[in-house]
Structures are given as C-alpha cells and as structure tokens.
Design an enzyme around this catalytic site. Structure first.
Site, PDB file in Angstrom:
ATOM      1  N   LYS A 152     -57.187 -65.605 -37.758  1.00 23.60           N
ATOM      2  CA  LYS A 152     -58.239 -66.518 -37.779  1.00 23.60           C
ATOM      3  C   LYS A 152     -58.276 -67.929 -37.257  1.00 23.60           C
ATOM      4  O   LYS A 152     -59.097 -68.526 -36.699  1.00 23.60           O
ATOM      5  CB  LYS A 152     -58.343 -66.685 -39.422  1.00 23.60           C
ATOM      6  CG  LYS A 152     -58.991 -65.405 -40.091  1.00 23.60           C
ATOM      7  CD  LYS A 152     -58.831 -65.451 -41.803  1.00 23.60           C
ATOM      8  CE  LYS A 152     -59.124 -64.267 -42.269  1.00 23.60           C
ATOM      9  NZ  LYS A 152     -59.071 -63.950 -43.814  1.00 23.60           N
ATOM     10  N   GLN A 194     -56.762 -67.199 -48.965  1.00 22.69           N
ATOM     11  CA  GLN A 194     -56.587 -66.110 -48.486  1.00 22.69           C
ATOM     12  C   GLN A 194     -56.154 -65.317 -49.626  1.00 22.69           C
ATOM     13  O   GLN A 194     -55.161 -65.477 -50.492  1.00 22.69           O
ATOM     14  CB  GLN A 194     -55.247 -65.976 -47.204  1.00 22.69           C
ATOM     15  CG  GLN A 194     -55.131 -64.659 -46.640  1.00 22.69           C
ATOM     16  CD  GLN A 194     -55.991 -63.886 -45.939  1.00 22.69           C
ATOM     17  OE1 GLN A 194     -56.891 -64.575 -45.275  1.00 22.69           O
ATOM     18  NE2 GLN A 194     -56.086 -62.794 -45.900  1.00 22.69           N
ATOM     19  N   ASP A 216     -66.200 -67.170 -47.258  1.00 20.39           N
ATOM     20  CA  ASP A 216     -65.925 -66.070 -47.490  1.00 20.39           C
ATOM     21  C   ASP A 216     -66.576 -65.280 -48.458  1.00 20.39           C
ATOM     22  O   ASP A 216     -66.654 -63.925 -48.520  1.00 20.39           O
ATOM     23  CB  ASP A 216     -64.553 -65.902 -48.282  1.00 20.39           C
ATOM     24  CG  ASP A 216     -63.283 -65.211 -47.618  1.00 20.39           C
ATOM     25  OD1 ASP A 216     -63.512 -64.593 -46.127  1.00 20.39           O
ATOM     26  OD2 ASP A 216     -62.142 -65.609 -47.780  1.00 20.39           O
TER      27      ASP A 216
HETATM   28  N1  GUN Z   1     -57.735 -60.431 -47.967  1.00 14.81           N
HETATM   29  C1  GUN Z   1     -58.098 -59.358 -47.544  1.00 14.81           C
HETATM   30  N2  GUN Z   1     -59.066 -59.605 -46.805  1.00 14.81           N
HETATM   31  C2  GUN Z   1     -59.583 -60.653 -47.024  1.00 14.81           C
HETATM   32  C3  GUN Z   1     -60.862 -61.739 -46.404  1.00 14.81           C
HETATM   33  O1  GUN Z   1     -61.662 -61.179 -45.949  1.00 14.81           O
HETATM   34  N3  GUN Z   1     -60.638 -63.004 -47.093  1.00 14.81           N
HETATM   35  C4  GUN Z   1     -59.514 -63.304 -47.907  1.00 14.81           C
HETATM   36  N4  GUN Z   1     -59.772 -64.875 -47.803  1.00 14.81           N
HETATM   37  N5  GUN Z   1     -58.610 -62.817 -48.025  1.00 14.81           N
HETATM   38  C5  GUN Z   1     -58.740 -61.627 -47.868  1.00 14.81           C
END
Ligand code: GUN
Length: 278
Positions: free
Chosen positions: A51, A95, A118
């Site tokens: 990211k 996350q 998100d």
């Molecule tokens: N953990 C697995 N997929 C994601 C996601 O799309 N966003 C976040 N913040 N954590 C995750």
C-alpha cells in the site's frame, strides 16, 4: 476462457490516479494516507508495504504508524483522533486483523467517516447497503471495476459469494444487490456449498482455503472471481479455486496473483483521492 487481468487494469487506474494527484498538487494539495498497523502479522506487513509503495508511485503522501502487539486500545484510539484532526491526512486505514484484546468495532468507529478509505465504519457500511454514496471497501470495489471493464451485465445474474466477512463478502453482496443481481452468500455453516456454486453464473470466493472450488462445483461457462490468497508449502501463491481444472470450464477467471489483489490496492488509492476531494 478469458483471463480477467486485474494487474493490467490496476496499472491503468493508477496512471489515471497519478494524473489526478498531479492536478491536486498544482493546487497545492497533496493527498495523504495514514496506515496504522498493530503487531507483526507477516501477511499484514506485506500488504501494508504494498500500500505504501503504491502511494509513493502515484505521489500520495503516506505514513505508517507501527504499534506493538501489546499496545493499549486507548493509544490506538488517540492516534486515530490525532489523524482525524490532521489536515494533511485525508485517509485513515487500520490494517486488520487486530490483536484479540483490541475491540475492532471501537477502533473502526473512531475513524472519521469522511477519512474512512477502507469503508469499514458503520456509517459507510450502512450507506453502502442503502445504495447511497459512501466509501466502499477496496476489494469488493475492485471486483466491481473488473465487471465494468469487461462489460459484464449483472442484472438478473445468479451470483454465489463464498465467504461472508465484513470486509469482503457482505459489502460484495450489497454492491451486487444494488446492481440487481440475485445473490447467494455462503459461509462455513452452508450445508451444501456445491448446490449453491453450481447454480451460479458468477462465483466469487474469498475464504483463504486453497483448492476449495473444484471443477465439479461450477457450471459450464461460469465466471470465476478468486479473492483468496494462499501460500502453499512449496512457496507458490494460489487462490481458493483449483485454477488449472476450473479455467478449462469457465468463461472468465481471475488469476492469483494478478487478479483481484492489485485491484484492491488501486481502489485504496482511488478512495484516498475521493477523500481528498471531499
Ligand atoms: N486485512 C485484509 N484485508 C484488508 C483490507 O482491505 N483493509 C484492511 N485495513 N485490512 C485488511
């Protein structure tokens, strides 16, 4: 069979985003993303790194707050509150998964819904289910972009989603319902998974179980979207679908890697630009 090339589409979207970022910068605005990562989950570490790299490629400023496994919930809440107030941060992402002593709902509800890139805040999730404009979780949003790119008409299609998580299965179901598909959502208590997948024009699977979807479970010419990411003992990365066998029978399929994964990252960048423009 047509391979749904998420990597190529994500590349195209990132180029568009870069142009958007350049325009914003001409107006002295640099989009900013804050990522909070708690603990040392190896998969999370890889995702967070990807990211941050993607942000750098398109010119988005990003900062990663790493916190130890034994962090107090209050400290995370206070960090998020600071980010909510910080004008150089447009998007905030925590996350997941979080350590078990942390109340995930409380953490996600602390994020300002206007910075919730998100789309996990109940405010955005609620608006999504009502068909209103909202931040949409990145993975299901990426899948919808794939449908759009390949001109897949969803109206009246039978779609079977395997996996009912808050971050993939449930928002995916809402998006598909909003597009007038007929949606089946299966999960670990589903009695006869094959009975559901076999009927589907489109099967979307994201549970993290290599080889879950076998050739006998899908109908001829179905479309297959594989959201699973599994590392085999030999180091190979695979999805939840038995790709070699299923790809011979279906009309479209996403590969792993190079399918939905890159789209998730591209949608995070896109949501960050959306938050900046707000
Ligand atoms: N953990 C697995 N997929 C994601 C996601 O799309 N966003 C976040 N913040 N954590 C995750």
């Amino acid at each position: 069979m047509i391979l749904l090339d998420g990597k190529k589409l994500a590349g195209k979207i990132q180029q568009e985003i870069k142009k958007d970022v350049d325009l914003l910068k001409q107006g002295s605005i640099t989009p900013g993303l804050a990522v909070i990562m708690i603990g040392d989950d190896p998969a999370s570490r890889v995702y967070v790194k990807k990211k941050a790299e993607a942000c750098k490629e398109v010119g988005i400023y990003s900062v990663v707050h790493e916190m130890p496994d034994n962090i107090k919930e209050e400290t995370i809440v206070n960090t998020i509150k600071l980010m909510n107030e910080n004008n150089s941060i447009n998007g905030i992402l925590v996350q997941l998964p979080l350590p078990s002593h942390i109340n995930q709902t409380k953490i996600l509800e602390t994020i300002d819904p206007k910075k919730d890139v998100d789309g996990f805040h109940p405010f955005n999730m609620g608006r999504l289910f009502l068909g209103l404009d909202s931040f949409v979780p990145c993975t299901p949003l990426g899948v919808m972009k794939i449908f759009k790119e390949y001109e897949i008409d969803l109206k009246g299609k039978n779609v079977c989603i395997v996996g009912a998580s808050n971050i993939v299965g449930k928002p995916m179901a809402a998006l598909l319902l909003n597009a007038f598909a007929t949606v089946d959502v299966c999960h670990i208590y589903t009695k006869d998974l094959k009975e559901h997948t076999k009927r589907a024009d489109i099967v979307i699977v994201g549970v993290g179980k290599a080889g879950l979807i076998t050739e006998d479970m899908v109908k001829d010419d179905a479309m297959i979207i594989d959201i699973g990411i599994n590392r085999l003992e030999n180091g190979k990365l695979v999805g939840d679908v038995d790709f070699d066998a299923v790809s011979k029978k279906c009309s479209y399929i996403t590969p792993v890697p190079g399918g939905v994964g890159p789209m998730t990252i591209a949608m995070l960048l896109s949501n960050t630009i959306k938050a900046t423009k707000l």
